[in-house]
Design a protein around this motif. Structure first.
Motif, PDB file in Angstrom:
ATOM      1  N   ALA A 183       0.853  -1.194   0.000  1.00 13.82           N
ATOM      2  CA  ALA A 183       0.000   0.000   0.000  1.00 13.82           C
ATOM      3  C   ALA A 183       0.885   1.238   0.000  1.00 13.82           C
ATOM      4  N   ARG A 184       0.317   2.335  -0.493  1.00 12.73           N
ATOM      5  CA  ARG A 184       1.009   3.625  -0.450  1.00 12.73           C
ATOM      6  C   ARG A 184       0.205   4.555   0.461  1.00 12.73           C
ATOM      7  N   VAL A 185       0.844   4.955   1.548  1.00  6.21           N
ATOM      8  CA  VAL A 185       0.228   5.858   2.516  1.00  6.21           C
ATOM      9  C   VAL A 185       1.229   6.964   2.839  1.00  6.21           C
ATOM     10  N   ALA A 186       0.722   8.094   3.312  1.00  5.42           N
ATOM     11  CA  ALA A 186       1.605   9.220   3.635  1.00  5.42           C
ATOM     12  C   ALA A 186       2.195   9.099   5.028  1.00  5.42           C
ATOM     13  N   ALA A 187       1.415   8.537   5.964  1.00  6.22           N
ATOM     14  CA  ALA A 187       1.868   8.508   7.353  1.00  6.22           C
ATOM     15  C   ALA A 187       1.024   7.525   8.154  1.00  6.22           C
ATOM     16  N   MET A 188       1.542   7.157   9.312  1.00  8.98           N
ATOM     17  CA  MET A 188       0.813   6.319  10.255  1.00  8.98           C
ATOM     18  C   MET A 188       0.426   7.133  11.479  1.00  8.98           C
ATOM     19  N   TRP A 189      -0.786   6.948  11.971  1.00 12.06           N
ATOM     20  CA  TRP A 189      -1.210   7.594  13.205  1.00 12.06           C
ATOM     21  C   TRP A 189      -0.657   6.838  14.401  1.00 12.06           C
ATOM     22  N   ASN A 224      -3.442   0.318  13.730  1.00 14.56           N
ATOM     23  CA  ASN A 224      -3.238   1.743  13.486  1.00 14.56           C
ATOM     24  C   ASN A 224      -4.006   2.247  12.281  1.00 14.56           C
ATOM     25  N   ASN A 225      -4.354   3.522  12.345  1.00 13.09           N
ATOM     26  CA  ASN A 225      -4.911   4.237  11.204  1.00 13.09           C
ATOM     27  C   ASN A 225      -3.766   4.783  10.348  1.00 13.09           C
ATOM     28  N   PHE A 226      -4.043   4.937   9.045  1.00 18.18           N
ATOM     29  CA  PHE A 226      -3.046   5.472   8.128  1.00 18.18           C
ATOM     30  C   PHE A 226      -3.647   6.631   7.344  1.00 18.18           C
ATOM     31  N   ALA A 227      -2.825   7.667   7.168  1.00 23.28           N
ATOM     32  CA  ALA A 227      -3.245   8.891   6.480  1.00 23.28           C
ATOM     33  C   ALA A 227      -2.691   8.902   5.064  1.00 23.28           C
ATOM     34  N   GLY A 228      -3.390   9.625   4.185  1.00 24.32           N
ATOM     35  CA  GLY A 228      -2.907   9.772   2.821  1.00 24.32           C
ATOM     36  C   GLY A 228      -2.893   8.478   2.038  1.00 24.32           C
ATOM     37  N   TRP A 229      -3.874   7.630   2.275  1.00 23.87           N
ATOM     38  CA  TRP A 229      -4.000   6.357   1.571  1.00 23.87           C
ATOM     39  C   TRP A 229      -4.366   6.603   0.108  1.00 23.87           C
ATOM     40  N   SER A 230      -3.753   5.848  -0.788  1.00 18.69           N
ATOM     41  CA  SER A 230      -4.067   5.985  -2.216  1.00 18.69           C
ATOM     42  C   SER A 230      -5.371   5.303  -2.598  1.00 18.69           C
ATOM     43  N   ARG A 231      -6.053   4.724  -1.624  1.00 20.15           N
ATOM     44  CA  ARG A 231      -7.309   3.981  -1.791  1.00 20.15           C
ATOM     45  C   ARG A 231      -7.118   2.656  -2.528  1.00 20.15           C
ATOM     46  N   PHE A 252     -13.757   6.938   1.431  1.00 18.92           N
ATOM     47  CA  PHE A 252     -12.879   5.978   2.113  1.00 18.92           C
ATOM     48  C   PHE A 252     -11.432   6.451   1.972  1.00 18.92           C
ATOM     49  N   ASP A 253     -11.133   7.569   2.621  1.00 19.78           N
ATOM     50  CA  ASP A 253      -9.835   8.219   2.477  1.00 19.78           C
ATOM     51  C   ASP A 253      -8.843   7.794   3.553  1.00 19.78           C
ATOM     52  N   HIS A 254      -9.246   6.835   4.379  1.00 25.25           N
ATOM     53  CA  HIS A 254      -8.389   6.379   5.467  1.00 25.25           C
ATOM     54  C   HIS A 254      -8.335   4.855   5.443  1.00 25.25           C
ATOM     55  N   MET A 255      -7.260   4.324   6.004  1.00 25.34           N
ATOM     56  CA  MET A 255      -7.048   2.885   6.022  1.00 25.34           C
ATOM     57  C   MET A 255      -6.621   2.471   7.422  1.00 25.34           C
ATOM     58  N   VAL A 256      -7.093   1.324   7.857  1.00 23.80           N
ATOM     59  CA  VAL A 256      -6.663   0.738   9.118  1.00 23.80           C
ATOM     60  C   VAL A 256      -5.966  -0.582   8.822  1.00 23.80           C
ATOM     61  N   VAL A 257      -4.827  -0.809   9.472  1.00 23.47           N
ATOM     62  CA  VAL A 257      -4.162  -2.108   9.397  1.00 23.47           C
ATOM     63  C   VAL A 257      -4.111  -2.681  10.812  1.00 23.47           C
ATOM     64  N   TYR A 258      -4.644  -3.888  10.939  1.00 21.78           N
ATOM     65  CA  TYR A 258      -4.626  -4.618  12.197  1.00 21.78           C
ATOM     66  C   TYR A 258      -3.853  -5.904  11.953  1.00 21.78           C
ATOM     67  N   ALA A 259      -2.635  -5.943  12.481  1.00 22.25           N
ATOM     68  CA  ALA A 259      -1.772  -7.123  12.357  1.00 22.25           C
ATOM     69  C   ALA A 259      -1.077  -7.306  13.702  1.00 22.25           C
ATOM     70  N   PRO A 260      -1.811  -7.781  14.710  1.00 23.78           N
ATOM     71  CA  PRO A 260      -1.271  -7.825  16.069  1.00 23.78           C
ATOM     72  C   PRO A 260      -0.251  -8.945  16.242  1.00 23.78           C
ATOM     73  N   ALA A 261       0.822  -8.625  16.943  1.00 21.59           N
ATOM     74  CA  ALA A 261       1.825  -9.644  17.234  1.00 21.59           C
ATOM     75  C   ALA A 261       1.273 -10.698  18.177  1.00 21.59           C
TER      76      ALA A 261
END
Length: 310
Positions: A183-189, A224-231, A252-261
């Protein structure tokens, strides 16, 4: 085909591809798979019989998020000069989570071999999951074809006052030692220990997801939420020669990734319209997403999963 009872699974088919819907489990998708050379390929993590019997949305393949996505701090926020208190909504979490539509049954509308429409109507009451104080209606239109599963979401504010609003979907993907996320995102929250966002910034996972080989699902402990997602995001299983690409429309301008250790079988890459706790987050609206629907106002958007087998 006539509408199916809301307490039964709805099966969609297109060739060797199949989708199971569980309208009685929060309007969820229970499975998305296909048969190739006598074997089943799961594109989303399928619901188990136990999860279906328990009517557990968290055990489904994907479930809708209405009328907000992710958490609201302490289940409270100020809106239009009024305190909105969701602490009595029956949600068994420290913060309000994912709205209420995922915890209530949906009604089945039109159904054909490869498409279905699910409907949801919310009228506020003191009943726990009906505690959201704004009336609204929502639909999901789900279509399966040769390569893509498309979901179109719609919501309308039925209240006589403005309503804060967000929406999304919460898919789980099969996670193996070789699963990669592109994925291409600008930043992670960055988040507090109880997973409320604080600020968006750089993180090694941002570069990892944008790399040619993608990010290993095991590389970071993420919720985490991610900002600047390319969708657009792709989940790939290179050792299996297959991948699924999630693509989405605004808002749908935001993305969440949940990959818990701590839970190495879980992986979510979610299209959402707002950052967690957006109603309490003191940043520009453009950065946090979310919307306000005027009385009678509506919004619709579509996302899709496109599959590939090499």
């Amino acid at each position: 085909m006539s509408a199916a009872p809301s307490d039964t699974l709805v099966e969609l088919r297109h060739g060797a591809r199949r989708v199971l819907l569980a309208p009685h489990v929060g309007g969820s998708i229970a499975a998305f798979d296909e048969t190739r050379d006598g074997r089943t390929i799961d594109w989303l993590r399928p619901a188990t019989p136990a999860a279906l019997a328990a009517r557990d949305p968290l055990g489904m393949a994907s479930f809708p998020l209405f009328p907000y996505c992710n958490r609201i701090r302490d289940a409270r926020f100020m809106f239009d000069g009024e305190l909105i208190d969701l602490s009595g909504d029956g949600n068994a979490f420290a913060h309000a989570l994912h709205g209420n539509a995922w915890r209530l049954p949906w009604r089945v509308g039109d159904v054909s071999n490869s498409r279905a429409t699910l409907h949801f109507l919310h009228q506020p009451s003191r009943e726990a999951a009906r505690h959201w104080p704004f009336a609204y209606e929502a639909t999901q239109h789900i279509v399966l074809d040769d390569h893509t599963l498309t979901v179109s979401l719609f919501v309308r504010n039925l209240s006589d006052r403005p309503m804060p609003f967000g929406m999304g979907h919460h898919p789980y993907y099969p996670r193996t030692r070789n699963t990669r996320v592109h994925a291409r995102v600008a930043a992670m929250w960055r988040s507090t220990p109880d997973l409320l966002p604080t600020r968006a910034g750089a993180h090694p996972c941002v570069d990892a997801m944008a790399s040619q080989e993608g990010m290993s699902a095991d590389a970071f402990d993420l919720d985490n939420n991610f900002a600047g997602w390319s969708r657009t995001a792709t989940i790939a299983w290179p050792d299996e020669g297959r991948a699924i690409t999630l693509s989405a429309q605004a808002p749908f301008d935001h993305m969440v990734v949940y990959a818990p250790a701590s839970h190495p079988a879980l992986l979510c890459v979610e299209p959402v319209s707002n950052v967690a706790d957006w109603v309490n987050l003191d940043v520009d609206r453009a950065a946090k997403g979310g919307a306000v629907l005027e009385p009678g106002g509506s919004v619709s958007a579509t996302f899709a999963w496109t599959t590939r087998v090499d």
